[in-house]
Design an enzyme around this catalytic site. Structure first.
Site, mmCIF file in Angstrom:
data_model
loop_
_atom_site.group_PDB
_atom_site.id
_atom_site.type_symbol
_atom_site.label_atom_id
_atom_site.label_comp_id
_atom_site.label_asym_id
_atom_site.label_seq_id
_atom_site.Cartn_x
_atom_site.Cartn_y
_atom_site.Cartn_z
ATOM 1 N N ASP A 159 56.026 -2.498 52.562
ATOM 2 C CA ASP A 159 56.184 -0.884 53.324
ATOM 3 C C ASP A 159 55.442 -0.589 53.534
ATOM 4 O O ASP A 159 53.936 -1.409 53.735
ATOM 5 C CB ASP A 159 56.341 0.517 51.641
ATOM 6 N N ILE A 160 55.568 -0.305 55.227
ATOM 7 C CA ILE A 160 54.305 0.483 56.366
ATOM 8 C C ILE A 160 54.054 1.220 55.751
ATOM 9 O O ILE A 160 52.213 1.493 56.919
ATOM 10 C CB ILE A 160 55.447 0.701 57.363
ATOM 11 N N ASN A 206 65.416 6.430 46.766
ATOM 12 C CA ASN A 206 66.117 7.877 47.299
ATOM 13 C C ASN A 206 67.714 7.404 48.460
ATOM 14 O O ASN A 206 67.799 6.635 48.283
ATOM 15 C CB ASN A 206 65.250 7.559 48.464
ATOM 16 N N GLY A 216 65.642 13.085 49.986
ATOM 17 C CA GLY A 216 63.995 12.684 50.283
ATOM 18 C C GLY A 216 64.462 11.178 50.901
ATOM 19 O O GLY A 216 63.598 10.203 51.003
ATOM 20 N N GLN A 217 65.754 10.436 51.104
ATOM 21 C CA GLN A 217 65.787 9.486 51.893
ATOM 22 C C GLN A 217 65.572 9.724 53.320
ATOM 23 O O GLN A 217 65.943 10.537 54.132
ATOM 24 C CB GLN A 217 67.542 8.925 51.513
ATOM 25 N N HIS A 259 67.957 0.551 49.885
ATOM 26 C CA HIS A 259 66.878 -0.268 49.152
ATOM 27 C C HIS A 259 65.915 0.514 48.035
ATOM 28 O O HIS A 259 65.907 1.203 48.266
ATOM 29 C CB HIS A 259 65.496 -0.627 50.561
ATOM 30 N N HIS A 311 62.362 0.670 45.800
ATOM 31 C CA HIS A 311 60.933 1.045 46.211
ATOM 32 C C HIS A 311 60.712 0.235 45.254
ATOM 33 O O HIS A 311 60.720 0.353 43.863
ATOM 34 C CB HIS A 311 60.509 2.493 46.241
HETATM 35 P P1 AMP Z 1 63.076 6.624 52.034
HETATM 36 O O1 AMP Z 1 64.026 6.088 53.246
HETATM 37 O O2 AMP Z 1 62.348 7.984 51.559
HETATM 38 O O3 AMP Z 1 63.294 6.217 50.029
HETATM 39 O O4 AMP Z 1 61.897 5.415 52.353
HETATM 40 C C1 AMP Z 1 61.894 4.914 53.147
HETATM 41 C C2 AMP Z 1 60.475 3.682 53.240
HETATM 42 O O5 AMP Z 1 60.958 3.047 54.738
HETATM 43 C C3 AMP Z 1 59.196 4.237 53.751
HETATM 44 O O6 AMP Z 1 58.425 4.462 52.303
HETATM 45 C C4 AMP Z 1 58.414 4.307 54.897
HETATM 46 O O7 AMP Z 1 57.350 3.875 54.950
HETATM 47 C C5 AMP Z 1 59.336 3.045 55.174
HETATM 48 N N1 AMP Z 1 59.217 2.293 56.280
HETATM 49 C C6 AMP Z 1 60.241 2.641 57.378
HETATM 50 N N2 AMP Z 1 60.176 1.751 58.550
HETATM 51 C C7 AMP Z 1 59.487 0.819 58.143
HETATM 52 C C8 AMP Z 1 59.491 -0.609 58.638
HETATM 53 N N3 AMP Z 1 59.096 -0.552 60.063
HETATM 54 N N4 AMP Z 1 58.796 -1.314 57.623
HETATM 55 C C9 AMP Z 1 58.107 -0.767 57.303
HETATM 56 N N5 AMP Z 1 58.459 -0.529 56.060
HETATM 57 C C10 AMP Z 1 59.092 1.257 56.539
#
Ligand code: AMP
Ligand code: ZN
Length: 115
Positions: free
Chosen positions: A33-34, A89, A95-96, A102, A104
């Site tokens: 995760d970034i 999420n 909170g997506q 994906h 986590h």
């Molecule tokens: P969520 O959709 O809220 O479950 O989380 C999306 C996750 O994707 C977040 O934790 C971001 O930090 C992560 N994210 C978004 N863009 C990137 C990327 N280019 N590379 C890695 N992680 C990412």
């Protein structure tokens, strides 16, 4: 849709934007995760574009099983050797932020930045 050209995670699958990969096979990809919330924080995604758990059909159940089944092995390999958290999420109220399914996987010594 198997691939959404506007989807950031589909772009990672296609190699169009970089990611720190931790695992890849024909069906799945895992990468860091970034914005990590924990010392170990990576995402496991299907290469197939599924926007969220809401889109999952019975034919995807084996794929979902593989995603979760991979988590403990990858967590250990990444150094989370004392347990880990898995989070999915779903939707706006869930909170997506990225609408490509994906899981986590977060672990490593506490305290974590968030949660
Ligand atoms: P969520 O959709 O809220 O479950 O989380 C999306 C996750 O994707 C977040 O934790 C971001 O930090 C992560 N994210 C978004 N863009 C990137 C990327 N280019 N590379 C890695 N992680 C990412
Ligand atoms: Zn996608």
């Amino acid at each position: 849709m198997t691939h959404d050209p506007n989807c950031i995670f589909c772009k990672i699958v296609a190699g169009q934007i970089p990611a720190k990969k931790v695992f890849e096979d024909e069906q799945l990809l895992a990468f860091h995760d970034i914005r990590p919330h924990a010392p170990v924080h990576f995402l496991i995604i299907p290469k197939l574009h599924l926007a969220s758990l809401e889109e999952v059909q019975p034919e995807h159940e084996a794929l979902l099983g593989r995603m979760l089944g991979l988590a403990p092995r990858l967590a250990r390999e990444q150094g989370a050797d004392n347990g880990f958290r898995t989070v999915v999420n779903t939707g706006i109220d869930g909170g997506q932020e990225v609408f490509h399914l994906h899981v986590h996987v977060m672990g490593g010594p506490r305290p974590w930045k968030i949660g």
